[in-house]
Structure formats: C-alpha cells, structure tokens
Design a protein around this motif. Structure first.
Motif, PDB file in Angstrom:
ATOM      1  N   PHE A   1       0.765  -1.409   0.387  1.00 13.99           N
ATOM      2  CA  PHE A   1      -0.346  -0.120  -0.196  1.00 13.99           C
ATOM      3  C   PHE A   1       0.720   0.871  -0.417  1.00 13.99           C
ATOM      4  O   PHE A   1       0.546   2.389  -0.837  1.00 13.99           O
ATOM      5  CB  PHE A   1      -0.764   0.129   1.440  1.00 13.99           C
ATOM      6  N   ILE A   2       2.152   1.254   0.454  1.00 11.95           N
ATOM      7  CA  ILE A   2       3.212   2.258   1.042  1.00 11.95           C
ATOM      8  C   ILE A   2       3.421   2.740  -0.409  1.00 11.95           C
ATOM      9  O   ILE A   2       3.425   3.728  -1.167  1.00 11.95           O
ATOM     10  CB  ILE A   2       3.558   2.423   2.186  1.00 11.95           C
ATOM     11  N   VAL A   3       3.971   1.243  -0.692  1.00 14.91           N
ATOM     12  CA  VAL A   3       5.771   1.517  -1.859  1.00 14.91           C
ATOM     13  C   VAL A   3       4.278   1.655  -3.403  1.00 14.91           C
ATOM     14  O   VAL A   3       4.993   2.628  -3.949  1.00 14.91           O
ATOM     15  CB  VAL A   3       6.097   0.225  -2.375  1.00 14.91           C
ATOM     16  N   TYR A   4       3.204   1.096  -3.547  1.00  8.79           N
ATOM     17  CA  TYR A   4       2.561   1.133  -4.282  1.00  8.79           C
ATOM     18  C   TYR A   4       2.016   2.536  -4.781  1.00  8.79           C
ATOM     19  O   TYR A   4       2.829   2.929  -6.686  1.00  8.79           O
ATOM     20  CB  TYR A   4       1.218   0.075  -4.704  1.00  8.79           C
ATOM     21  N   TRP A   5       1.466   3.612  -4.482  1.00  6.05           N
ATOM     22  CA  TRP A   5       0.624   4.901  -4.225  1.00  6.05           C
ATOM     23  C   TRP A   5       2.517   5.660  -3.780  1.00  6.05           C
ATOM     24  O   TRP A   5       2.285   6.935  -4.975  1.00  6.05           O
ATOM     25  CB  TRP A   5       0.055   5.523  -3.274  1.00  6.05           C
ATOM     26  N   MET A   6       3.180   5.244  -3.541  1.00  2.00           N
ATOM     27  CA  MET A   6       4.364   6.725  -3.286  1.00  2.00           C
ATOM     28  C   MET A   6       4.873   6.197  -5.361  1.00  2.00           C
ATOM     29  O   MET A   6       5.243   7.772  -5.343  1.00  2.00           O
ATOM     30  CB  MET A   6       5.524   6.086  -1.998  1.00  2.00           C
ATOM     31  N   VAL A   7       5.218   5.174  -5.751  1.00  7.28           N
ATOM     32  CA  VAL A   7       6.065   5.294  -6.669  1.00  7.28           C
ATOM     33  C   VAL A   7       4.418   5.634  -7.337  1.00  7.28           C
ATOM     34  O   VAL A   7       5.557   5.771  -8.500  1.00  7.28           O
ATOM     35  CB  VAL A   7       6.963   3.285  -6.759  1.00  7.28           C
ATOM     36  N   GLY A   8       4.324   5.291  -7.655  1.00 12.30           N
ATOM     37  CA  GLY A   8       2.810   5.613  -8.701  1.00 12.30           C
ATOM     38  C   GLY A   8       2.590   5.292 -10.051  1.00 12.30           C
ATOM     39  O   GLY A   8       2.545   5.634 -11.189  1.00 12.30           O
ATOM     40  N   PHE A   9       2.324   3.801  -9.254  1.00 14.70           N
ATOM     41  CA  PHE A   9       2.100   3.087 -10.410  1.00 14.70           C
ATOM     42  C   PHE A   9       0.914   3.066 -10.554  1.00 14.70           C
ATOM     43  O   PHE A   9      -0.055   3.715 -10.066  1.00 14.70           O
ATOM     44  CB  PHE A   9       2.610   1.216  -9.736  1.00 14.70           C
ATOM     45  N   GLU A  10       0.167   2.214 -12.044  1.00 15.18           N
ATOM     46  CA  GLU A  10      -1.070   2.401 -11.949  1.00 15.18           C
ATOM     47  C   GLU A  10      -2.442   2.461 -11.368  1.00 15.18           C
ATOM     48  O   GLU A  10      -2.127   1.091 -10.640  1.00 15.18           O
ATOM     49  CB  GLU A  10      -1.367   1.742 -13.495  1.00 15.18           C
ATOM     50  N   ALA A  11      -3.646   3.631 -11.242  1.00 14.70           N
ATOM     51  CA  ALA A  11      -4.130   3.310 -10.177  1.00 14.70           C
ATOM     52  C   ALA A  11      -5.384   2.488 -10.748  1.00 14.70           C
ATOM     53  O   ALA A  11      -6.696   2.536 -11.330  1.00 14.70           O
ATOM     54  CB  ALA A  11      -5.326   4.339  -9.902  1.00 14.70           C
ATOM     55  N   ASP A  12      -4.744   0.729 -10.792  1.00 18.77           N
ATOM     56  CA  ASP A  12      -5.822  -0.138 -11.588  1.00 18.77           C
ATOM     57  C   ASP A  12      -6.193  -1.405 -10.448  1.00 18.77           C
ATOM     58  O   ASP A  12      -4.249  -1.788  -9.664  1.00 18.77           O
ATOM     59  CB  ASP A  12      -5.003  -0.651 -12.838  1.00 18.77           C
ATOM     60  N   VAL A  13      -7.088  -1.764 -10.401  1.00 18.96           N
ATOM     61  CA  VAL A  13      -7.038  -2.555  -8.888  1.00 18.96           C
ATOM     62  C   VAL A  13      -6.929  -4.014  -8.927  1.00 18.96           C
ATOM     63  O   VAL A  13      -5.736  -5.059  -8.326  1.00 18.96           O
ATOM     64  CB  VAL A  13      -8.619  -2.529  -9.264  1.00 18.96           C
ATOM     65  N   GLU A  14      -6.302  -4.337 -10.454  1.00 14.40           N
ATOM     66  CA  GLU A  14      -5.891  -5.410 -10.798  1.00 14.40           C
ATOM     67  C   GLU A  14      -4.832  -5.410 -10.862  1.00 14.40           C
ATOM     68  O   GLU A  14      -4.178  -6.574 -10.068  1.00 14.40           O
ATOM     69  CB  GLU A  14      -6.319  -5.747 -11.903  1.00 14.40           C
ATOM     70  N   LYS A  15      -4.021  -4.542 -11.036  1.00 13.84           N
ATOM     71  CA  LYS A  15      -2.334  -4.204 -11.282  1.00 13.84           C
ATOM     72  C   LYS A  15      -1.924  -4.454  -9.764  1.00 13.84           C
ATOM     73  O   LYS A  15      -1.829  -4.791  -9.128  1.00 13.84           O
ATOM     74  CB  LYS A  15      -2.271  -3.597 -12.198  1.00 13.84           C
ATOM     75  N   PHE A  16      -2.617  -4.278  -9.049  1.00 16.37           N
ATOM     76  CA  PHE A  16      -2.518  -3.367  -7.226  1.00 16.37           C
ATOM     77  C   PHE A  16      -2.311  -4.692  -7.161  1.00 16.37           C
ATOM     78  O   PHE A  16      -1.767  -4.915  -6.348  1.00 16.37           O
ATOM     79  CB  PHE A  16      -3.639  -2.339  -6.246  1.00 16.37           C
ATOM     80  N   PHE A  17      -3.616  -5.611  -6.768  1.00 19.17           N
ATOM     81  CA  PHE A  17      -3.651  -6.711  -6.125  1.00 19.17           C
ATOM     82  C   PHE A  17      -2.758  -8.423  -7.055  1.00 19.17           C
ATOM     83  O   PHE A  17      -2.307  -9.266  -6.208  1.00 19.17           O
ATOM     84  CB  PHE A  17      -4.979  -7.083  -6.500  1.00 19.17           C
ATOM     85  N   TRP A  18      -2.159  -7.647  -8.157  1.00 19.01           N
ATOM     86  CA  TRP A  18      -1.373  -8.846  -8.742  1.00 19.01           C
ATOM     87  C   TRP A  18      -0.032  -8.767  -7.968  1.00 19.01           C
ATOM     88  O   TRP A  18       0.392  -9.479  -7.859  1.00 19.01           O
ATOM     89  CB  TRP A  18      -1.380  -8.466 -10.235  1.00 19.01           C
ATOM     90  N   PHE A  19       0.310  -7.211  -7.549  1.00 12.67           N
ATOM     91  CA  PHE A  19       0.991  -6.257  -7.119  1.00 12.67           C
ATOM     92  C   PHE A  19       1.635  -7.504  -5.293  1.00 12.67           C
ATOM     93  O   PHE A  19       2.959  -7.517  -5.067  1.00 12.67           O
ATOM     94  CB  PHE A  19       1.191  -5.166  -7.262  1.00 12.67           C
ATOM     95  N   LEU A  20       0.081  -6.770  -4.767  1.00 13.19           N
ATOM     96  CA  LEU A  20       0.162  -7.522  -3.608  1.00 13.19           C
ATOM     97  C   LEU A  20       0.445  -9.068  -3.505  1.00 13.19           C
ATOM     98  O   LEU A  20       0.939  -9.537  -2.141  1.00 13.19           O
ATOM     99  CB  LEU A  20      -1.497  -6.880  -3.167  1.00 13.19           C
ATOM    100  N   LEU A  21       0.094  -9.576  -4.155  1.00 10.34           N
ATOM    101  CA  LEU A  21      -0.039 -11.413  -4.267  1.00 10.34           C
ATOM    102  C   LEU A  21       1.333 -11.730  -4.718  1.00 10.34           C
ATOM    103  O   LEU A  21       1.710 -12.534  -3.569  1.00 10.34           O
ATOM    104  CB  LEU A  21      -1.110 -11.832  -5.380  1.00 10.34           C
ATOM    105  N   PHE A  22       1.716 -10.543  -5.466  1.00 13.39           N
ATOM    106  CA  PHE A  22       3.096 -11.415  -6.011  1.00 13.39           C
ATOM    107  C   PHE A  22       4.347 -11.171  -4.732  1.00 13.39           C
ATOM    108  O   PHE A  22       5.063 -11.160  -4.295  1.00 13.39           O
ATOM    109  CB  PHE A  22       4.236 -10.543  -6.928  1.00 13.39           C
TER     110      PHE A  22
END
Length: 252
Positions: free
Chosen positions: A116-137
């Motif tokens: 949650f911290i890294v994803y939004w600070m780095v500025g990755f795409e605001a996409d639910v699917e990509k966020f949860f893929w990133f979380l899963l991995f």
C-alpha cells in the motif's frame, strides 16, 4: 493445540513482530521516497529501467530481511520442540505445519502495509487488478523467503550457520533471477519508448516488447509464476518437516 499455542506465542512476541512491522514501514517509505512517482513515466529506456529496478529492489530487500529475522525465533522454538518430542507429546509433522500456518496472517498484513505504501508512492497505475497482482506477488515472495528461512534454521545447528545458509542461496537467486544478469513481464503494449542511443536515430518499441527482449519476462507467463511460487513454498515446508524428523542438533 499447537497452532493455538503458536498463535499465542507470536502475539506475545513484540520483539519479533513489532520490529518486523516497523522495519517493513521504514523500508517501504525509503523505497517510496527513492522512486517517488517514477512509475508514471514510461517514455525512455531509463524510465522503464528505473521501474524494473524499483520492482526488483522493493521485493527482494524486504524478503531477505524476513528470512534473517525469523531465524532466532524458530531456533528458540526448536529447543522446546526437541524436549516435547522426546516426551512423546506430538510428532514433527503437526509441529512444522503449525509453525508455517502461524506466519500466514502476519505475512498478509505485512505484505498489504508494504504494498500500500510503495505502490502509491512510486506512482504505479491506479488499477485494482494491477494493485492486487502486485500485492499477491509480494505476499508470495515474503511467504516463500520466510519459509526458506524456517527451512534454513531447521537444516542447520545454529543461527549463525543459518544466516550463512540464507545469505549464500539468496545471493545465488539474485544472480539467476533475470535482473542482475538480464535475459534478452510487461502488459503495456499501447505505450512506446525510444531505444535509440545518443547520436542514433529514434527507434520506438512498446514497453512490453522492450521488457520481453531485455529481460525475457513475458506477461503471458504470469499464471505459471504464481504456481511456481506456490511450488517453492510447498517444497520449503516439506524439507522443513523432513529436517525436523531426521536431524537433531540437541546438545546432551
């Protein structure tokens, strides 16, 4: 009963879980600050390389820290296990199973806070699917390497040797993961980057084509990556059980 006892032990071990969570937040803020908003820029080769470096560093650094932190905790539990096993209270399999299950809720919380911290600070795409893929991995990576740390200490007689074991194999994995020594997973096929060098004519390819050519990461392989991660997790748990059954480092 073993699982309940382990849950109680973990809940009453702030030195382990509190330190792990504080380290997670601190590391996430460091990586988020270093790569602030780099995820939203993908027009040049250096931009994509920065994003790949962020993905590589942010996943590997926190994982190896988990493997190191868990070593003394499992070592102390093993001392109790030897005594209770000798008394015939239970066999190694239930103990090892509970040892792995108790980590799962803490790893889920740790992965979510970190991502949650890294994803939004780095500025990755605001996409639910990509966020949860990133979380899963990230969760799979944390789980895999934490279980590797548990396996390492079950295979070695001391925390010091376990640390050497983890450091050696993690260094080996880093060399063969395809980033440090890249092979010539991207899904962005509608954005183009300029791969032409200085003094050369412009050459444009999609981000997906560049990542596949430079690193050999194919987005179509993403499902297999998840299965491979689960296979590693299962393998580490099996080896841990075998180590507890066959090895005894108790000093008489």
């Amino acid at each position: 009963l073993l699982l309940q006892r382990n849950m109680t032990t973990y809940w009453r071990s702030p030195n382990y879980n509190f330190v792990r969570m504080m380290f997670t937040i601190f590391t996430a803020l460091v990586f988020g600050s270093l790569y602030w908003d780099t995820g939203s820029t993908r027009t040049e080769v250096t931009d994509v390389m920065n994003i790949m470096g962020c993905l590589y560093g942010s996943t590997t650094f926190i994982a190896v820290a988990n493997a190191m932190i868990v070593l003394p905790v499992i070592h102390n539990e093993r001392v109790v296990f030897y005594r209770e096993k000798a008394s015939g209270m239970y066999s190694p399999a239930p103990f090892a199973t509970a040892q792995g299950i108790v980590e799962i809720p803490y790893l889920v919380v740790q992965a979510f806070v970190y991502v949650f911290i890294v994803y939004w600070m780095v500025g990755f795409e605001a996409d639910v699917e990509k966020f949860f893929w990133f979380l899963l991995f990230n969760w799979l990576n944390l789980t895999c390497v934490t279980y590797f740390g548990i396996m390492a200490i079950n295979l070695t007689p001391s925390v010091e040797l376990g640390t050497v074991f983890v450091a050696f194999f993690y260094t080996l994995w880093n060399l063969t993961c395809g980033f440090v020594a890249p092979k010539p997973l991207g899904d962005i096929d509608d954005e183009y980057i300029n791969i032409g060098g200085v003094g050369e004519s412009d050459q444009f390819v999609t981000v997906q084509e560049f990542v596949e050519d430079q690193y050999g990461y194919k987005h179509s392989f993403i499902g297999w990556v998840v299965l491979i991660q689960f296979a590693f997790i299962a393998a580490f748990r099996i080896v841990s059980i075998i180590a507890l059954v066959r090895l005894n480092f108790q000093k008489r």
